[in-house]
Design an enzyme around this catalytic site. Structure first.
Site, PDB file in Angstrom:
ATOM      1  NE  ARG A  56      -1.679  -2.228   2.863  1.00 34.74           N
ATOM      2  CZ  ARG A  56      -1.827  -3.490   2.491  1.00 34.74           C
ATOM      3  NH1 ARG A  56      -2.891  -3.874   1.860  1.00 34.74           N
ATOM      4  NH2 ARG A  56      -0.921  -4.405   2.785  1.00 34.74           N
ATOM      5  CB  THR A  57       3.309   2.593   2.402  1.00 37.48           C
ATOM      6  OG1 THR A  57       2.538   2.032   3.463  1.00 37.48           O
ATOM      7  CG2 THR A  57       3.813   3.958   2.807  1.00 37.48           C
ATOM      8  CE  LYS A  86      28.295  -1.134  -6.257  1.00 31.00           C
ATOM      9  NZ  LYS A  86      28.568  -0.131  -7.299  1.00 31.00           N
TER      10      LYS A  86
HETATM   11  N1   CP Z   1      -0.518  -0.007   5.634  1.00 35.38           N
HETATM   12  C1   CP Z   1       0.727  -0.240   5.168  1.00 35.38           C
HETATM   13  O1   CP Z   1       1.717   0.416   5.544  1.00 35.38           O
HETATM   14  O2   CP Z   1       0.761  -1.196   4.209  1.00 35.38           O
HETATM   15  P1   CP Z   1       2.077  -1.725   3.481  1.00 35.38           P
HETATM   16  O3   CP Z   1       2.949  -2.318   4.550  1.00 35.38           O
HETATM   17  O4   CP Z   1       1.579  -2.716   2.478  1.00 35.38           O
HETATM   18  O5   CP Z   1       2.749  -0.544   2.849  1.00 35.38           O
END
Ligand code: CP
Ligand code: ASP
Length: 311
Positions: A56-57, A86
């Site tokens: 999502r994020t 590296k």
């Molecule tokens: N809610 C959230 O942060 O989802 P992700 O971990 O999929 O980004």
């Protein structure tokens, strides 16, 4: 108008006034998103740098920048495929990437790594989750979702009279910690439901005391679920456990599904940052109280507002 900080590292950079400014922007952005976007970030570039998994994020930040007419460069496996392998430092990595871009969203498995990165970055940096530390944009979009459900009333009215139940891994979830830091200003009542071993850390309980917020703690979800106006559910944070057996013991300690939700109010909502792993049952998804996929969409508008205010 711009947001009053260069980098967004911690949720506690927000106070009600700054929150209002961002939320009003985000509300406008919902309309802009629906109309297909605009061009206010034309010529600007966002880098998304992720050391820790995300669905999502990262896509939400990228969608937000694209909808604003900007462009995106991305690396979702910085730990394996950047020159960090590296021996390059975070600070030099930041010095380099900020030559290319106008804003950066970064996630890392180590608490404090995003702050370390900012030492070398001339571009604004947004913390998209730093280990057990913080996840400010998730906390913000969660509270925005509550505000929207409360029909954009003034904050005191929207949040002040609510009873908010937080369920699950209250010890390790950076998301519930972020939510608490934003909601504390408006003094809703908190009911903190977790296995004893995964209680809300003292530092956050002390914060609630300092802000005169009423709260109670319990392991027994059934005895309190009928009080909730908002149920904030959180996954047991597998990646923060050293011992797999210990994690399995708690994975489905609570399960939000149709049976238990019969005991909850009809006009409450359930929010969750996702992903889920046994604690929130798909059978509940079609219930009108389930807001967690609407939350994902709200997250794009929120991040559009944030990019506009920081870039
Ligand atoms: N809610 C959230 O942060 O989802 P992700 O971990 O999929 O980004
Ligand atoms: N996606 C959220 C986070 O990265 C919540 C979770 O993973 O449980 O913190």
């Amino acid at each position: 108008m711009q947001l009053p900080f260069k980098h967004l590292l911690e949720t506690n950079q927000f106070n009600p006034e700054v929150l209002r400014f961002l939320f009003e922007e985000s509300r406008n952005m919902e309309g802009i998103f629906e109309k297909g976007g605009n061009q206010i970030m034309k010529g600007k570039i966002l880098a998304t740098l992720f050391w820790e998994p995300s669905t999502r994020t990262r896509f939400s930040f990228e969608t937000a920048m694209l909808k604003l007419g900007g462009q995106v460069i991305s690396n979702f496996s910085m730990g394996q495929s950047s020159s960090i392998t590296k021996g390059e430092t975070l600070e030099d990595t930041a010095r380099t990437i900020s030559c290319f871009v106008d804003i950066i969203a970064m996630r890392h498995h180590q608490q404090g790594a995003v702050a370390e990165f900012t030492k070398g970055s001339s571009a604004p940096v947004i913390n998209a989750g730093d280990g057990a530390g913080d996840h400010p944009t998730q906390g913000l979009l969660d509270i925005y979702t509550i505000w929207k459900w409360r029909k954009f009333e003034n904050f005191e009215k929207a949040f002040g009279n609510l009873t908010i139940g937080m369920i699950g891994d209250l010890k390790n979830s950076r998301v519930v910690h972020a939510q608490l830091q934003l909601l504390k200003f408006f003094k809703p009542k908190f009911i903190l439901v977790s296995p004893n071993a995964l209680r809300m850390p003292e530092v956050y309980l002390n914060m609630l005391k300092d802000y005169d917020c009423e709260y109670e703690e319990t392991e027994d979800l059934e005895s309190v679920i009928s009080d909730f106006d908002v149920l904030s559910d959180t996954r047991i944070q597998q990646e923060r456990f050293e011992n797999r057996e210990e994690f399995e013991k708690y994975r489905t300690f609570y399960q939000i599904g149709n049976k238990i939700m019969k005991k909850a109010k009809k006009d409450m909502i359930v929010i969750a940052p996702l992903p889920r792993f046994g604690e929130l049952l798909p059978e509940f998804d079609s219930d009108p109280r389930a807001k967690y996929f609407e939350q994902v969409k709200n997250g794009v508008a929120l991040r559009m507002g944030l990019i506009k205010g920081m870039c």
